[in-house]
Design a protein around this motif. Structure first.
Motif, PDB file in Angstrom:
ATOM      1  N   THR A  76       0.835  -1.198   0.000  1.00  0.00           N
ATOM      2  CA  THR A  76       0.000   0.000   0.000  1.00  0.00           C
ATOM      3  C   THR A  76       0.872   1.251   0.000  1.00  0.00           C
ATOM      4  O   THR A  76       2.024   1.233   0.425  1.00  0.00           O
ATOM      5  N   CYS A  77       0.283   2.331  -0.448  1.00  0.00           N
ATOM      6  CA  CYS A  77       0.958   3.622  -0.492  1.00  0.00           C
ATOM      7  C   CYS A  77       0.806   4.328   0.855  1.00  0.00           C
ATOM      8  O   CYS A  77      -0.318   4.512   1.322  1.00  0.00           O
ATOM      9  N   PRO A  78       1.911   4.720   1.484  1.00  0.00           N
ATOM     10  CA  PRO A  78       1.799   5.427   2.759  1.00  0.00           C
ATOM     11  C   PRO A  78       1.246   6.842   2.596  1.00  0.00           C
ATOM     12  O   PRO A  78       0.759   7.433   3.553  1.00  0.00           O
ATOM     13  N   ARG A  79       1.270   7.354   1.385  1.00  0.00           N
ATOM     14  CA  ARG A  79       0.802   8.723   1.133  1.00  0.00           C
ATOM     15  C   ARG A  79      -0.712   8.775   0.935  1.00  0.00           C
ATOM     16  O   ARG A  79      -1.401   9.562   1.567  1.00  0.00           O
ATOM     17  N   CYS A  80      -1.229   7.941   0.050  1.00  0.00           N
ATOM     18  CA  CYS A  80      -2.662   8.055  -0.277  1.00  0.00           C
ATOM     19  C   CYS A  80      -3.458   6.768  -0.035  1.00  0.00           C
ATOM     20  O   CYS A  80      -4.665   6.758  -0.203  1.00  0.00           O
ATOM     21  N   GLY A  81      -2.777   5.684   0.328  1.00  0.00           N
ATOM     22  CA  GLY A  81      -3.480   4.426   0.581  1.00  0.00           C
ATOM     23  C   GLY A  81      -3.713   3.581  -0.657  1.00  0.00           C
ATOM     24  O   GLY A  81      -4.295   2.504  -0.560  1.00  0.00           O
ATOM     25  N   GLY A  82      -3.266   4.038  -1.807  1.00  0.00           N
ATOM     26  CA  GLY A  82      -3.424   3.273  -3.044  1.00  0.00           C
ATOM     27  C   GLY A  82      -2.516   2.051  -3.055  1.00  0.00           C
ATOM     28  O   GLY A  82      -1.756   1.814  -2.121  1.00  0.00           O
ATOM     29  N   ALA A  83      -2.615   1.294  -4.107  1.00  0.00           N
ATOM     30  CA  ALA A  83      -1.815   0.072  -4.231  1.00  0.00           C
ATOM     31  C   ALA A  83      -1.351  -0.093  -5.670  1.00  0.00           C
ATOM     32  O   ALA A  83      -2.011   0.385  -6.590  1.00  0.00           O
ATOM     33  N   PRO A  84      -0.227  -0.789  -5.863  1.00  0.00           N
ATOM     34  CA  PRO A  84       0.212  -1.043  -7.237  1.00  0.00           C
ATOM     35  C   PRO A  84      -0.636  -2.141  -7.862  1.00  0.00           C
ATOM     36  O   PRO A  84      -1.268  -2.927  -7.156  1.00  0.00           O
ATOM     37  N   GLU A  85      -0.643  -2.191  -9.168  1.00  0.00           N
ATOM     38  CA  GLU A  85      -1.308  -3.282  -9.864  1.00  0.00           C
ATOM     39  C   GLU A  85      -0.472  -4.545  -9.687  1.00  0.00           C
ATOM     40  O   GLU A  85       0.747  -4.472  -9.543  1.00  0.00           O
ATOM     41  N   ALA A  86      -1.120  -5.680  -9.688  1.00  0.00           N
ATOM     42  CA  ALA A  86      -0.416  -6.954  -9.544  1.00  0.00           C
ATOM     43  C   ALA A  86       0.644  -7.091 -10.628  1.00  0.00           C
ATOM     44  O   ALA A  86       0.374  -6.865 -11.808  1.00  0.00           O
ATOM     45  N   GLY A  87       1.858  -7.397 -10.218  1.00  0.00           N
ATOM     46  CA  GLY A  87       2.954  -7.604 -11.149  1.00  0.00           C
ATOM     47  C   GLY A  87       3.619  -6.333 -11.641  1.00  0.00           C
ATOM     48  O   GLY A  87       4.581  -6.394 -12.397  1.00  0.00           O
ATOM     49  N   ALA A  88       3.114  -5.183 -11.237  1.00  0.00           N
ATOM     50  CA  ALA A  88       3.678  -3.900 -11.672  1.00  0.00           C
ATOM     51  C   ALA A  88       4.812  -3.472 -10.745  1.00  0.00           C
ATOM     52  O   ALA A  88       5.058  -4.086  -9.712  1.00  0.00           O
ATOM     53  N   ARG A  89       5.491  -2.398 -11.134  1.00  0.00           N
ATOM     54  CA  ARG A  89       6.515  -1.818 -10.265  1.00  0.00           C
ATOM     55  C   ARG A  89       5.876  -1.430  -8.934  1.00  0.00           C
ATOM     56  O   ARG A  89       4.679  -1.165  -8.864  1.00  0.00           O
ATOM     57  N   LEU A  90       6.689  -1.345  -7.919  1.00  0.00           N
ATOM     58  CA  LEU A  90       6.179  -1.065  -6.583  1.00  0.00           C
ATOM     59  C   LEU A  90       6.012   0.436  -6.349  1.00  0.00           C
ATOM     60  O   LEU A  90       6.638   1.036  -5.485  1.00  0.00           O
ATOM     61  N   VAL A  91       5.125   1.004  -7.149  1.00  0.00           N
ATOM     62  CA  VAL A  91       4.746   2.406  -7.012  1.00  0.00           C
ATOM     63  C   VAL A  91       3.223   2.487  -7.042  1.00  0.00           C
ATOM     64  O   VAL A  91       2.546   1.667  -7.666  1.00  0.00           O
ATOM     65  N   CYS A  92       2.702   3.485  -6.367  1.00  0.00           N
ATOM     66  CA  CYS A  92       1.255   3.683  -6.294  1.00  0.00           C
ATOM     67  C   CYS A  92       0.716   4.085  -7.659  1.00  0.00           C
ATOM     68  O   CYS A  92       1.235   5.007  -8.291  1.00  0.00           O
ATOM     69  N   ARG A  93      -0.321   3.430  -8.090  1.00  0.00           N
ATOM     70  CA  ARG A  93      -0.908   3.772  -9.382  1.00  0.00           C
ATOM     71  C   ARG A  93      -1.699   5.076  -9.312  1.00  0.00           C
ATOM     72  O   ARG A  93      -1.942   5.713 -10.324  1.00  0.00           O
ATOM     73  N   ALA A  94      -2.062   5.511  -8.108  1.00  0.00           N
ATOM     74  CA  ALA A  94      -2.830   6.743  -7.960  1.00  0.00           C
ATOM     75  C   ALA A  94      -1.944   7.991  -7.889  1.00  0.00           C
ATOM     76  O   ALA A  94      -2.230   8.995  -8.524  1.00  0.00           O
ATOM     77  N   CYS A  95      -0.842   7.917  -7.098  1.00  0.00           N
ATOM     78  CA  CYS A  95      -0.034   9.128  -6.904  1.00  0.00           C
ATOM     79  C   CYS A  95       1.430   8.970  -7.300  1.00  0.00           C
ATOM     80  O   CYS A  95       2.179   9.937  -7.287  1.00  0.00           O
ATOM     81  N   GLY A  96       1.855   7.754  -7.632  1.00  0.00           N
ATOM     82  CA  GLY A  96       3.215   7.531  -8.095  1.00  0.00           C
ATOM     83  C   GLY A  96       4.263   7.382  -7.000  1.00  0.00           C
ATOM     84  O   GLY A  96       5.440   7.187  -7.290  1.00  0.00           O
ATOM     85  N   ALA A  97       3.873   7.449  -5.729  1.00  0.00           N
ATOM     86  CA  ALA A  97       4.814   7.313  -4.618  1.00  0.00           C
ATOM     87  C   ALA A  97       5.223   5.843  -4.445  1.00  0.00           C
ATOM     88  O   ALA A  97       4.463   4.932  -4.807  1.00  0.00           O
ATOM     89  N   PRO A  98       6.400   5.585  -3.878  1.00  0.00           N
ATOM     90  CA  PRO A  98       6.791   4.199  -3.585  1.00  0.00           C
ATOM     91  C   PRO A  98       5.826   3.587  -2.569  1.00  0.00           C
ATOM     92  O   PRO A  98       5.412   4.256  -1.627  1.00  0.00           O
ATOM     93  N   VAL A  99       5.477   2.342  -2.783  1.00  0.00           N
ATOM     94  CA  VAL A  99       4.578   1.653  -1.852  1.00  0.00           C
ATOM     95  C   VAL A  99       5.391   0.883  -0.814  1.00  0.00           C
ATOM     96  O   VAL A  99       6.587   0.650  -0.999  1.00  0.00           O
ATOM     97  N   ARG A 100       4.730   0.510   0.254  1.00  0.00           N
ATOM     98  CA  ARG A 100       5.369  -0.262   1.330  1.00  0.00           C
ATOM     99  C   ARG A 100       4.613  -1.561   1.541  1.00  0.00           C
ATOM    100  O   ARG A 100       3.400  -1.630   1.330  1.00  0.00           O
ATOM    101  N   LEU A 101       5.349  -2.553   2.009  1.00  0.00           N
ATOM    102  CA  LEU A 101       4.738  -3.845   2.308  1.00  0.00           C
ATOM    103  C   LEU A 101       3.820  -3.685   3.516  1.00  0.00           C
ATOM    104  O   LEU A 101       4.260  -3.254   4.590  1.00  0.00           O
ATOM    105  N   ALA A 102       2.540  -3.987   3.349  1.00  0.00           N
ATOM    106  CA  ALA A 102       1.556  -3.855   4.420  1.00  0.00           C
ATOM    107  C   ALA A 102       1.253  -5.194   5.081  1.00  0.00           C
ATOM    108  O   ALA A 102       0.833  -5.238   6.231  1.00  0.00           O
ATOM    109  N   ALA A 103       1.455  -6.281   4.376  1.00  0.00           N
ATOM    110  CA  ALA A 103       1.205  -7.623   4.914  1.00  0.00           C
ATOM    111  C   ALA A 103       1.958  -8.623   4.053  1.00  0.00           C
ATOM    112  O   ALA A 103       2.211  -8.382   2.880  1.00  0.00           O
TER     113      ALA A 103
END
Length: 115
Positions: A72-99
């Motif tokens: 999940t994105c720590p900035r906006c709560g978005g998530a990357p698409e499955a198999g995509a780079r680990l960036v938020c599809r909504a805001c472009g920020a790096p995502v973090r492992l949530a689980a």
């Protein structure tokens, strides 16, 4: 095989909890295991079967709940698409492992009291 040391610690924790509650027996142990925890479920089961004899877990079944990785994105709560780079599809920020990286003793079923 680090699964063996994990099982050793698991059985020690279960034994401590069983003693603290005056349990006569441990009947079941449930562990939540993340897909990215670095632990192979099959090897953990094998290690448990080998190690539990002579411990509080000797008669206890092991149940594993494998948790998939979730980012999940720590900035906006978005998530990357499955198999995509680990960036938020909504805001472009790096995502973090949530689980998905956890190893958690979720539940212990005990027999307590007089029967």
């Amino acid at each position: 095989m680090h699964e063996y040391s994990i099982v050793e610690a698991l059985c020690a924790r279960v034994a401590a909890e069983a003693a603290a509650h005056g349990a006569r027996a441990v009947t079941s142990v449930r562990v939540r295991l993340g897909a990215l925890s670095g632990v192979e479920p099959g090897l953990l089961r094998t290690a448990y079967e080998m190690f539990r004899e002579g411990t509080a877990c000797a008669g206890a079944s092991l149940h594993l709940d494998v948790v998939p990785a979730r980012w999940t994105c720590p900035r906006c709560g978005g998530a990357p698409e499955a198999g995509a780079r680990l960036v938020c599809r909504a805001c472009g920020a790096p995502v973090r492992l949530a689980a998905g990286d956890e190893i958690v003793l979720e539940r212990i079923e005990l027999e307590v009291g007089d029967v």
